[in-house]
Design a protein around this motif. Sequence first.
Motif, short mmCIF file in Angstrom:
data_model
loop_
_atom_site.label_atom_id
_atom_site.label_comp_id
_atom_site.label_asym_id
_atom_site.label_seq_id
_atom_site.Cartn_x
_atom_site.Cartn_y
_atom_site.Cartn_z
N ASP A 1 29.71 -3.63 -26.34
CA ASP A 1 29.91 -1.98 -25.34
C ASP A 1 30.61 -1.42 -26.62
O ASP A 1 30.87 0.23 -26.50
CB ASP A 1 31.32 -2.86 -23.69
N ARG B 1 28.65 0.39 -28.92
CA ARG B 1 27.85 1.27 -28.45
C ARG B 1 28.03 2.43 -28.03
O ARG B 1 27.93 3.43 -28.99
CB ARG B 1 27.22 1.21 -26.95
N GLU B 2 29.74 2.35 -27.50
CA GLU B 2 30.55 3.77 -27.66
C GLU B 2 30.37 4.13 -28.65
O GLU B 2 30.59 5.54 -28.63
CB GLU B 2 31.19 3.33 -26.57
N ASP C 1 24.71 7.78 -23.01
CA ASP C 1 25.54 6.03 -22.96
C ASP C 1 26.29 6.44 -21.47
O ASP C 1 26.67 7.86 -21.16
CB ASP C 1 25.66 6.23 -23.98
N LYS C 2 27.64 5.85 -21.39
CA LYS C 2 28.63 6.13 -20.29
C LYS C 2 29.00 7.67 -20.66
O LYS C 2 30.51 8.56 -20.25
CB LYS C 2 29.57 5.03 -20.53
N ALA C 3 29.33 7.86 -22.18
CA ALA C 3 30.12 8.84 -22.45
C ALA C 3 29.41 10.36 -22.67
O ALA C 3 30.20 10.94 -22.85
CB ALA C 3 30.95 8.38 -23.69
N GLY C 4 28.21 10.43 -21.78
CA GLY C 4 27.78 11.36 -22.55
C GLY C 4 26.58 11.05 -23.55
O GLY C 4 26.12 13.01 -23.54
N ASP D 1 21.90 7.28 -26.35
CA ASP D 1 22.63 5.73 -27.03
C ASP D 1 21.35 5.80 -27.56
O ASP D 1 20.36 4.66 -27.69
CB ASP D 1 22.35 5.30 -25.18
#
Length: 218
Positions: free
Chosen positions: A38, A41-42, A136-139, A142
Amino acid sequence: MKSTTLKNKLIIAITGLFLCFFLIIHLLGNFQLFLPEDQAREQFNWYSTTLSGNIVIKTISWILYLSLICHAVYALIVTINNNRSNGKSYHYDKRNVASAWNSRNMGILGTILLLFLIIHFKDFWYTYKFTDLPIDKAGNKDLYQVVVQAYSQLWYVIIYEVSFIALGFHLLHGFFSASRTLGLYHPKYVKAIKITGWIYTTIITGGFMAIPLYIYFK
């Protein structure tokens, strides 16, 4: 002719040293792939987005592309000229004793690296720049998932490992050759230059080789 050859070798040396510096930065950025999934990835996706959106980094990128082209073109020119000047066939050739294997096969190593760069740019740079990637979650795009998918294939990992071995041999010869061209290979500093070259080559080659293996076996 000698002055032209020296000029060509200077261009190869200078662009090569710039590429050596870039490899350090590139490897440090890729070390984020060793983090827990996680977090990797971020941070890796943030890192990729930052590089592609920063004007300073973009400028350096264009210098990088120009350096790659000049390094390859002038290396080819020097190789062709050397082959022409050494075109005579000798009944007894001891070059295999006088020089290292990698110094006699830089053309082969360079070809492997050129093919590797084509694959690398196509699968990562082109994919990131010109295709629609998931977010991804942060925009951020990915790119981490693209890397993981690529290195999850054994044949792909093998291609990369072979390419990095070629890179190691290329770096080792290039490091010593550049130091001679730039007049740094003084007898007083030969040992230090050799040690530095081996340490640099080992860290860079080993670091890049470890990443695909880590992802594949993880």
